[in-house]
Scaffold this motif. Structure first.
Motif, PDB file in Angstrom:
ATOM      1  N   ASN A  77      24.085 -19.140  -5.121  1.00 29.75           N
ATOM      2  CA  ASN A  77      23.101 -18.360  -4.366  1.00 29.75           C
ATOM      3  C   ASN A  77      23.050 -16.950  -4.858  1.00 29.75           C
ATOM      4  OD1 ASN A  77      21.802 -18.146  -1.733  1.00 29.75           O
ATOM      5  ND2 ASN A  77      23.141 -16.794  -1.002  1.00 29.75           N
ATOM      6  N   LEU A  78      21.876 -16.522  -4.739  1.00 29.60           N
ATOM      7  CA  LEU A  78      21.421 -15.268  -5.094  1.00 29.60           C
ATOM      8  C   LEU A  78      20.423 -14.544  -4.114  1.00 29.60           C
ATOM      9  CD1 LEU A  78      20.282 -15.708  -9.052  1.00 29.60           C
ATOM     10  CD2 LEU A  78      22.441 -14.647  -8.051  1.00 29.60           C
ATOM     11  N   ASP A  79      20.725 -13.579  -3.413  1.00 29.28           N
ATOM     12  CA  ASP A  79      20.007 -13.026  -2.419  1.00 29.28           C
ATOM     13  C   ASP A  79      19.740 -11.701  -2.763  1.00 29.28           C
ATOM     14  OD1 ASP A  79      18.886 -12.863   0.171  1.00 29.28           O
ATOM     15  OD2 ASP A  79      20.862 -12.178   1.126  1.00 29.28           O
ATOM     16  N   THR A  80      18.337 -11.295  -2.623  1.00 33.00           N
ATOM     17  CA  THR A  80      18.175 -10.103  -3.119  1.00 33.00           C
ATOM     18  C   THR A  80      17.084  -9.273  -2.046  1.00 33.00           C
ATOM     19  OG1 THR A  80      18.204 -10.560  -5.387  1.00 33.00           O
ATOM     20  CG2 THR A  80      17.161  -8.504  -4.922  1.00 33.00           C
ATOM     21  N   LYS A  81      17.322  -7.931  -1.739  1.00 34.63           N
ATOM     22  CA  LYS A  81      16.413  -7.446  -0.866  1.00 34.63           C
ATOM     23  C   LYS A  81      16.003  -6.067  -1.716  1.00 34.63           C
ATOM     24  CE  LYS A  81      17.252  -7.134   3.543  1.00 34.63           C
ATOM     25  NZ  LYS A  81      17.999  -6.700   4.805  1.00 34.63           N
ATOM     26  N   ALA A  82      14.606  -5.866  -1.523  1.00 35.73           N
ATOM     27  CA  ALA A  82      14.066  -4.682  -2.243  1.00 35.73           C
ATOM     28  C   ALA A  82      13.574  -3.630  -1.081  1.00 35.73           C
ATOM     29  CB  ALA A  82      12.769  -5.039  -2.850  1.00 35.73           C
ATOM     30  N   HIS A  83      14.206  -2.383  -1.283  1.00 34.95           N
ATOM     31  CA  HIS A  83      13.968  -1.489  -0.202  1.00 34.95           C
ATOM     32  C   HIS A  83      12.807  -0.504  -0.918  1.00 34.95           C
ATOM     33  CE1 HIS A  83      17.619  -2.142   1.958  1.00 34.95           C
ATOM     34  NE2 HIS A  83      17.957  -2.678   1.064  1.00 34.95           N
ATOM     35  N   VAL A  84      11.655  -0.217  -0.416  1.00 31.45           N
ATOM     36  CA  VAL A  84      10.465   0.286  -1.168  1.00 31.45           C
ATOM     37  C   VAL A  84      10.422   1.418  -0.452  1.00 31.45           C
ATOM     38  CG1 VAL A  84       8.207  -0.111  -1.726  1.00 31.45           C
ATOM     39  CG2 VAL A  84       9.421  -2.067  -1.707  1.00 31.45           C
ATOM     40  N   THR A  85      10.276   2.561  -1.122  1.00 29.93           N
ATOM     41  CA  THR A  85      10.083   3.957  -0.578  1.00 29.93           C
ATOM     42  C   THR A  85       8.739   4.415  -0.846  1.00 29.93           C
ATOM     43  OG1 THR A  85      12.447   4.499  -0.861  1.00 29.93           O
ATOM     44  CG2 THR A  85      11.065   6.337  -0.305  1.00 29.93           C
ATOM     45  N   PHE A  86       7.907   4.812   0.147  1.00 31.74           N
ATOM     46  CA  PHE A  86       6.758   5.382   0.151  1.00 31.74           C
ATOM     47  C   PHE A  86       6.937   6.858   0.558  1.00 31.74           C
ATOM     48  CE2 PHE A  86       2.837   6.538   1.912  1.00 31.74           C
ATOM     49  CZ  PHE A  86       1.776   6.370   1.022  1.00 31.74           C
ATOM     50  N   GLU A  87       6.569   7.732  -0.328  1.00 31.32           N
ATOM     51  CA  GLU A  87       6.597   9.243  -0.021  1.00 31.32           C
ATOM     52  C   GLU A  87       5.475   9.903  -0.644  1.00 31.32           C
ATOM     53  OE1 GLU A  87      10.704  12.085  -0.691  1.00 31.32           O
ATOM     54  OE2 GLU A  87      10.185  10.461  -2.177  1.00 31.32           O
ATOM     55  N   ASP A  88       4.885  10.922   0.271  1.00 32.77           N
ATOM     56  CA  ASP A  88       3.690  11.827  -0.202  1.00 32.77           C
ATOM     57  C   ASP A  88       2.721  10.901  -0.897  1.00 32.77           C
ATOM     58  OD1 ASP A  88       5.076  13.964   1.014  1.00 32.77           O
ATOM     59  OD2 ASP A  88       6.311  14.028  -0.821  1.00 32.77           O
ATOM     60  N   GLY A  89       2.346   9.929  -0.404  1.00 33.62           N
ATOM     61  CA  GLY A  89       1.129   9.037  -1.050  1.00 33.62           C
ATOM     62  C   GLY A  89       1.498   8.153  -2.242  1.00 33.62           C
ATOM     63  N   GLU A  90       2.749   7.912  -2.517  1.00 34.00           N
ATOM     64  CA  GLU A  90       3.097   6.907  -3.628  1.00 34.00           C
ATOM     65  C   GLU A  90       4.282   6.322  -3.299  1.00 34.00           C
ATOM     66  OE1 GLU A  90       4.090   8.748  -7.475  1.00 34.00           O
ATOM     67  OE2 GLU A  90       3.808  10.624  -6.650  1.00 34.00           O
ATOM     68  N   ILE A  91       4.536   4.916  -4.086  1.00 31.83           N
ATOM     69  CA  ILE A  91       5.835   4.484  -3.995  1.00 31.83           C
ATOM     70  C   ILE A  91       6.530   5.187  -5.020  1.00 31.83           C
ATOM     71  CG2 ILE A  91       6.792   2.246  -4.642  1.00 31.83           C
ATOM     72  CD1 ILE A  91       4.073   0.845  -3.533  1.00 31.83           C
TER      73      ILE A  91
END
Length: 138
Positions: A77-91
């Motif tokens: 099993n491989l379980d991956t979560k991506a936390h994407v930060t959007f800040e001041d108009g960009e990732i």
């Protein structure tokens, strides 16, 4: 190997009051709704950041599986979560958090292969945001 995949977006109205839909060639997403509210606030629908997160998590996890196989390991099993930060108009950041169950692998070897997967993952190479990884062998 070379291929091209397609996705499309449609938008009607202003940026804040308008609404749109996103579809993929595979039809897994077909007219999935998105709007200002689903992107910058709360609401039912998707947004570009979560789609990037899903794509990155999926790409990274498959890459990790291939690299584990190259070293004769098979993940149960491989379980991956991506936390994407959007800040001041960009990732600005994407934090990948991967938990893996891989028989007969050491913690150090798992972390080494996981880090390599982050570096060679096609989506990691595409994105200019800071990408970090937290990999845990369970």
């Amino acid at each position: 190997m070379k291929f091209t995949r397609t996705a499309s977006a449609n938008w009607k109205g202003t940026g804040k009051e308008g609404k749109g839909s996103i579809s993929t060639e595979s039809t897994v997403l077909e007219n999935a709704q998105y709007a200002f509210g689903t992107r910058f606030e709360e609401g039912k629908g998707t947004n570009p950041e979560e789609l990037i997160g899903a794509a990155h998590a999926g790409c990274y996890t498959m890459q990790l599986s291939f690299l584990l196989n190259e070293d004769k390991f098979t993940a149960t099993n491989l379980d991956t979560k991506a936390h994407v930060t959007f800040e001041d108009g960009e990732i600005t950041k994407i934090k990948l958090v991967c938990k893996g169950e891989v028989p007969e692998i050491s913690k150090d070897k798992f972390e080494e292969i996981a880090q390599k997967a982050k570096e060679v993952c096609p989506l990691s190479k595409l994105l200019k945001a800071e990408i970090t990884l937290e990999a845990t062998l369970q």
